[in-house]
Design a protein around this motif. Structure first.
Motif, mmCIF file in Angstrom:
data_model
loop_
_atom_site.group_PDB
_atom_site.id
_atom_site.type_symbol
_atom_site.label_atom_id
_atom_site.label_comp_id
_atom_site.label_asym_id
_atom_site.label_seq_id
_atom_site.Cartn_x
_atom_site.Cartn_y
_atom_site.Cartn_z
ATOM 1 N N PRO A 179 0.837 -1.206 0.000
ATOM 2 C CA PRO A 179 0.000 0.000 0.000
ATOM 3 C C PRO A 179 0.872 1.257 0.000
ATOM 4 N N VAL A 180 0.601 2.154 -0.925
ATOM 5 C CA VAL A 180 1.291 3.446 -1.013
ATOM 6 C C VAL A 180 0.209 4.523 -1.067
ATOM 7 N N GLY A 181 -0.024 5.162 0.061
ATOM 8 C CA GLY A 181 -1.111 6.131 0.103
ATOM 9 C C GLY A 181 -2.446 5.418 -0.047
ATOM 10 N N ARG A 182 -3.216 5.870 -1.042
ATOM 11 C CA ARG A 182 -4.539 5.294 -1.262
ATOM 12 C C ARG A 182 -4.538 4.186 -2.308
ATOM 13 N N ARG A 183 -3.404 3.878 -2.882
ATOM 14 C CA ARG A 183 -3.357 2.825 -3.888
ATOM 15 C C ARG A 183 -2.472 1.686 -3.401
ATOM 16 N N ILE A 184 -2.618 0.547 -4.039
ATOM 17 C CA ILE A 184 -1.845 -0.641 -3.690
ATOM 18 C C ILE A 184 -1.017 -1.042 -4.906
ATOM 19 N N MET A 185 0.289 -1.063 -4.720
ATOM 20 C CA MET A 185 1.187 -1.485 -5.788
ATOM 21 C C MET A 185 1.380 -2.989 -5.697
ATOM 22 N N GLU A 186 1.419 -3.647 -6.854
ATOM 23 C CA GLU A 186 1.534 -5.100 -6.902
ATOM 24 C C GLU A 186 2.648 -5.510 -7.861
ATOM 25 N N TRP A 187 3.380 -6.528 -7.464
ATOM 26 C CA TRP A 187 4.374 -7.163 -8.320
ATOM 27 C C TRP A 187 4.232 -8.676 -8.175
ATOM 28 N N VAL A 188 4.490 -9.392 -9.247
ATOM 29 C CA VAL A 188 4.624 -10.847 -9.192
ATOM 30 C C VAL A 188 6.112 -11.147 -9.233
ATOM 31 N N LEU A 189 6.607 -11.657 -8.118
ATOM 32 C CA LEU A 189 8.051 -11.866 -8.020
ATOM 33 C C LEU A 189 8.511 -12.916 -9.018
ATOM 34 N N PRO A 190 9.561 -12.637 -9.774
ATOM 35 C CA PRO A 190 10.104 -13.654 -10.674
ATOM 36 C C PRO A 190 10.814 -14.741 -9.885
ATOM 37 N N THR A 228 3.488 -10.430 1.313
ATOM 38 C CA THR A 228 3.434 -11.390 0.221
ATOM 39 C C THR A 228 2.106 -12.129 0.301
ATOM 40 N N VAL A 229 1.572 -12.445 -0.852
ATOM 41 C CA VAL A 229 0.251 -13.064 -0.929
ATOM 42 C C VAL A 229 0.360 -14.350 -1.723
ATOM 43 N N ARG A 230 -0.030 -15.449 -1.103
ATOM 44 C CA ARG A 230 -0.148 -16.735 -1.794
ATOM 45 C C ARG A 230 -1.633 -17.047 -1.951
ATOM 46 N N ALA A 231 -2.044 -17.387 -3.135
ATOM 47 C CA ALA A 231 -3.449 -17.714 -3.393
ATOM 48 C C ALA A 231 -3.504 -18.833 -4.421
#
Length: 437
Positions: free
Chosen positions: A138-149, A178-181
């Motif tokens: 989360p950065v401010g009001r938005r959420i940054m996402e990356w898929v780790l290589p 980190t999110v596992r789904a």
């Protein structure tokens, strides 16, 4: 004389009641611990199982109940299929992955509009390659996402990103997780790796001339940076010039140098400067006016702090019984003042400017110069009413902010009213006032 030793016999009924009370207390404590453990288990399970997962669990339960109850093989098969899917989704979440995810914010304070970056580093010291996990930040009001290589053993994922600073305020960065789904979205496991970091975005300020007006010359005051030929705060020695008072000749230094040397002093002055920032939403036409007012007030306050003046920065309080019409912001340092201004917002529940000035006059003695900073919707009559609440002899300057408007200066019944469209207008007008004074 001998004392007879007596023995107290506890009735059997009382003994049973005591044992029963102790047993009940033990059961209550055990029930409390069990309830706490159950609540924690529900919280952990609730944070992992999604609504799709709950639908799968409920569907499997109903299928087993109805299938075995009525002997429907089809429902039993569906129940076992849903159960297997749930087990596989749970197995998908096994493993922790990277042993460290670090978030660093090089600076904690920036000026609005200045670039600011943060850095994210995920390390994998494990024995096998690791990747494919989604990283959320989360950065401010938005959420940054990356898929780790896929990160090899001993490798890392290093990424720098920009933190938005377009508006004054406090930008919260983090926590990193980190999110596992599973592919079907039945289970979701989050692991939090870092704390929340805060970036304070200060209002824009501008360097203005020293605020020489409103000073009271006083030998018991504080030394200033202005030099004078006579005072009590010694500064340095300099060569004698025609017109200098001979009483301040330093004879020992003159004998050593062969040139007349005179003492030079720092002028001592005493006064309290007050800056009042109007938070009433009705005083401003739009948000841009308010932001310019915050910057103008911050510029005056920062200059007063730099000049080591006694300064009070006042903002509107809340009206109502038991509430103060004013609120004072910290002025122990420039950063503390600008930190407080990061979260200041205009509100419809703010006290009117005249009430704020009255409360400030009652609580802050010794004010000699006051700035009233507001918007164009606050008319001159309201400004005069606010200035009249201050003690006699206080020099009052009202600053009306209108972005990209024309710079104006006028005096109305002893009140100086400055209209500014840019911060540079404030600097030019105060410099002109200082030169005239």
């Amino acid at each position: 004389m001998s004392l007879a030793r007596t023995r107290t016999t506890i009735p059997e009924d009382a003994r049973r009641e005591g044992v029963l009370a102790a047993l009940i207390a033990h059961l209550v404590r055990a029930a409390g611990r069990s309830a706490g453990a159950l609540a924690e288990w529900q919280r952990q399970v609730g944070s992992v199982v999604t609504w799709r997962g709950w639908a799968t669990i409920i569907g499997a339960t109903l299928a087993f109940a109805v299938g075995y109850g009525l002997g429907w093989v089809e429902l039993i098969s569906i129940g076992w299929g849903l159960l297997i899917i749930g087990v596989l989704a749970s197995a998908w979440l096994l493993g922790r992955g990277a042993s460290s995810v670090e978030l660093s914010l090089p600076v904690s304070r920036v000026v609005v509009g200045e670039p600011a970056t943060a850095r994210l580093v995920a390390a994998n010291p494990g024995r096998r390659r690791w990747g494919g996990v989604k990283l959320e930040l989360p950065v401010g009001r938005r959420i940054m996402e990356w898929v780790l290589p896929a990160i090899p053993r001993g490798g890392s994922f290093d990424r720098s990103f920009r933190v938005p600073t377009e508006r004054r305020g406090i930008v919260r960065v983090g926590p990193t997780r980190t999110v596992r789904a599973d592919p079907l979205g039945l289970m979701r496991r989050e692991i939090v790796w870092s704390q929340v970091s805060e970036l304070r975005v200060h209002p824009r300020t501008i360097a203005i001339s020293a605020l020489s007006s409103g000073f009271i010359r006083d030998l018991e005051g504080s030394p200033t940076r202005d030099l004078t030929a006579s005072d009590i705060a010694f500064h340095a020695l300099r060569e004698y010039l025609p017109g200098d008072d001979r009483r301040f000749i330093h004879w020992k230094s003159s004998a050593k140098t062969g040139t007349f040397m005179v003492r030079q002093f720092e002028e001592t002055r005493r006064s309290r400067l007050m800056v009042v920032l109007d938070l009433d939403a009705e005083a401003y036409v739009d948000e841009a006016e308010f932001e310019l007012a915050v910057s103008a007030a911050a510029s005056v306050g920062a200059r007063a702090i730099r000049d080591a003046r006694t300064v009070s920065f006042i903002v509107s309080g809340s009206p109502g019984p038991g509430a103060s019409a004013m609120r004072e912001l910290p002025t122990v340092s420039r950063d503390r003042l600008l930190d407080a201004l990061c979260v200041i917002e205009r509100t419809e529940r703010a006290s009117v400017l005249a009430e704020v000035a009255r409360a400030a006059a009652d609580e802050l003695p010794g004010v000699s110069l006051a700035f009233l900073v507001t918007g164009t919707a606050r008319g001159v009559p309201s400004l005069r009413a606010a200035a009249s609440k201050l003690p006699p002899g206080v020099e009052t300057i009202a600053v009306q902010c209108s972005p990209e408007g024309e710079a104006t200066a006028r005096t109305v019944a002893g009140l100086t009213v400055l209209g500014i469209g840019y911060l540079e207008d404030l600097r030019a007008m105060l410099a002109r006032s200082a030169s005239v004074a």
